[in-house]
Scaffold this motif. Structure first.
Motif, short mmCIF file in Angstrom:
data_model
loop_
_atom_site.label_atom_id
_atom_site.label_comp_id
_atom_site.label_asym_id
_atom_site.label_seq_id
_atom_site.Cartn_x
_atom_site.Cartn_y
_atom_site.Cartn_z
N UNK A 55 33.29 -66.86 28.93
CA UNK A 55 33.05 -67.02 30.38
C UNK A 55 31.60 -66.79 30.79
N UNK A 56 31.26 -67.26 31.98
CA UNK A 56 29.99 -66.91 32.62
C UNK A 56 30.23 -66.77 34.12
N UNK A 57 29.41 -65.93 34.75
CA UNK A 57 29.41 -65.83 36.22
C UNK A 57 27.98 -65.57 36.69
N UNK A 58 27.68 -66.03 37.90
CA UNK A 58 26.45 -65.64 38.58
C UNK A 58 25.17 -66.22 38.03
N UNK A 59 25.28 -67.27 37.21
CA UNK A 59 24.09 -67.81 36.56
C UNK A 59 24.25 -69.30 36.31
N UNK A 60 23.14 -69.93 35.90
CA UNK A 60 23.18 -71.30 35.37
C UNK A 60 22.75 -71.22 33.91
N UNK A 67 22.92 -65.53 47.69
CA UNK A 67 23.49 -66.58 48.55
C UNK A 67 24.32 -67.58 47.76
N UNK A 68 23.92 -67.83 46.51
CA UNK A 68 24.54 -68.93 45.76
C UNK A 68 25.37 -68.49 44.56
N UNK A 69 25.35 -67.21 44.25
CA UNK A 69 25.94 -66.81 42.98
C UNK A 69 27.45 -66.98 42.92
N UNK A 70 28.09 -67.18 44.07
CA UNK A 70 29.55 -67.35 44.03
C UNK A 70 29.98 -68.78 44.37
N UNK A 71 29.07 -69.72 44.23
CA UNK A 71 29.43 -71.11 44.53
C UNK A 71 30.41 -71.66 43.48
N UNK A 76 22.75 -56.79 37.50
CA UNK A 76 23.35 -56.17 36.32
C UNK A 76 23.74 -57.32 35.40
N UNK A 77 23.21 -57.30 34.18
CA UNK A 77 23.52 -58.33 33.21
C UNK A 77 24.26 -57.67 32.07
N UNK A 78 25.45 -58.13 31.81
CA UNK A 78 26.20 -57.57 30.68
C UNK A 78 27.05 -58.69 30.06
N UNK A 79 26.99 -58.77 28.75
CA UNK A 79 27.67 -59.83 28.00
C UNK A 79 27.28 -61.17 28.62
N UNK A 80 28.22 -61.92 29.17
CA UNK A 80 27.89 -63.24 29.69
C UNK A 80 27.92 -63.30 31.21
N UNK A 81 27.86 -62.13 31.80
CA UNK A 81 27.98 -62.04 33.25
C UNK A 81 26.69 -61.56 33.88
N UNK A 82 26.36 -62.14 35.03
CA UNK A 82 25.30 -61.58 35.87
C UNK A 82 25.97 -61.17 37.18
N UNK A 83 25.86 -59.90 37.53
CA UNK A 83 26.46 -59.40 38.76
C UNK A 83 25.49 -58.47 39.46
#
Ligand code: MN
Length: 318
Positions: free
Chosen positions: A74-79, A140-144, A261-268
C-alpha cells in the motif's frame, strides 16, 4: 518499500545553516524487493526532503537473470514516480492499471488516501536500471482519490551543452503534462558536450542532482555514479561538467513546509495516523483495493517500532 531500518532519533538543529553537500548512497536491504540491489539517497541522515521529494531509491544495473519482484503493497499521502534508464517494469495497481514502463516514460501514481500496487521487472528486457521517487502530498491534497497515469510522450528541451527530458514541472517555460500538486521539477539531463553546462535554476527551489551513468562535476564537486548533490534554494544556475552523454537526474521544488511522518510505505502526519493506515492494510480494508497480477501476493506490513514516530520537518539535520 522501506524496511525497518529504524532511523535513529536525531536532534533537529533549528539554527543550522543549510549548505550544499554530497549525499552518498547507502545500500538498503529490501525484504519486499527480491533479487536486486537498491541504493537509497533520500531520506539521508542529513537531508530529509528536497522540495516535496521525500524518497529516492536507485536500482542499479542488474545481472541478466535478476529481476525485481515486489508484490502488492500500500501507499498513502504521496505520489510515486518510476523512471527507468534501462529495462522494463510491469506495474499493476488496485485501480486496475496494467502498465509496462520503459526508459524515457513516466509512471506517476498518486496514492492520495490509499492505493496498492505491485512492480515486476521483465526478465526479457534487462538490465534493470532506474529510480523510484516519492513526492509528499501537502495537507490539502494528501487525501484525494488515488489515480495512476502513464506518460509516454514527455517534452524535451535543448540548451547550450545539455538537453532535458522533463518528467514533471517545467523548464524554459516548457511543461510536463504530469499531474503534480505543488511547485516542483524533475528532469533527466543529458550532457551534449564535454563543456560545462550552465543549468538554469529557480531560486525559490532547492535541488538534487544525481550522477546516473558516469562521474560528473556539479558546482565543482565531483560526484561518483549514484551520488546526489544537494543544492539549497537561492541559486539561479548551477554548472554541471562531464563527458558527452552523461546523464543526470535532477529533482527540485519549493521547500516542503509541513512536518511529516514517513514509515514503511506511508506518509502521514502523526504516529496514530500511521498506526491506523498499517492496521487498515493488515485488515485488508477496501481503501487499498486489490491488485490483480501474476504474483497474487500481498506484502504484510512490518511491526511498528517501539518508539513513537515523531513528525519531522524538512530542516537539514546537523
Ligand atoms: Mn510502491
Amino acid at each position: 518499500m522501506t524496511n525497518l531500518e529504524g532511523n535513529p532519533e536525531v536532534i533537529d538543529c533549528e539554527s543550522h545553516e543549510v549548505s550544499a553537500e554530497v549525499i552518498k548512497p547507502r545500500s538498503v536491504k529490501l525484504t519486499t524487493r527480491t533479487g536486486i540491489r537498491v541504493d537509497r539517497l533520500l531520506p539521508s541522515s542529513t537531508i530529509r526532503l528536497i522540495g516535496p521529494w521525500c524518497f529516492l531509491d536507485h536500482f542499479l544495473p542488474q545481472d541478466e537473470d535478476e529481476i525485481m519482484s515486489v508484490a502488492s503493497h500500500p501507499h498513502t499521502g504521496l505520489q510515486t514516480v518510476t523512471w527507468l534508464f534501462s529495462g522494463e517494469v510491469h506495474h499493476h495497481d488496485s485501480l486496475g492499471s496494467d502498465q509496462r514502463i520503459h526508459p524515457g516514460e513516466l509512471n506517476l501514481m498518486t496514492a492520495g488516501r490509499g492505493i496498492s500496487h505491485s512492480e515486476i521487472s521483465s526478465k526479457a528486457k534487462t538490465p534493470l536500471h532506474g529510480a523510484q521517487l516519492w513526492i509528499a502530498l501537502d495537507d490539502k491534497t494528501r487525501k484525494i482519490e488515488p489515480r495512476f497515469t502513464h506518460y509516454s510522450d514527455l517534452p524535451k528541451v535543448t540548451s547550450t551543452h545539455y538537453e532535458a527530458k522533463i518528467l514533471a514541472g517545467q523548464i524554459f517555460g516548457i511543461k510536463s503534462q504530469a499531474e503534480i500538486f505543488s511547485p516542483l521539477v524533475a528532469a533527466e539531463l543529458t550532457l551534449l558536450t564535454d563543456k560545462a553546462a550552465d543549468v538554469e535554476l529557480n531560486a525559490e527551489f532547492e535541488y538534487g542532482f544525481m550522477a546516473i551513468n558516469s562521474k560528473i562535476k556539479v558546482a565543482n564537486q565531483l560526484l561518483d555514479v549514484g551520488e546526489l548533490y544537494y543544492q539549497p534554494r537561492g541559486a539561479n544556475s548551477i554548472k554541471i561538467n562531464g563527458s558527452v552523454d552523461s546523464k543526470v537526474l535532477m529533482i527540485g521544488g519549493e521547500p516542503f513546509n509541513e512536518d511529516i511522518v514517513m514509515w514503511w510505505n506511508f506518509v502521514g502526519r502523526s504516529h496514530e495516523e500511521i498506526e491506523e493506515m498499517r492496521s487498515l492494510w493488515e485488515t485488508k480494508s477496501e481503501i487499498f483495493g486489490v491488485v490483480h497480477d501474476e504474483l497474487n501476493e500481498r506484502i504484510p506490513a512490518p511491526i511498528m517500532p517501539n518508539i513513537k514516530l515523531k513528525p519531522r520537518s524538512n530542516k537539514k539535520l546537523g
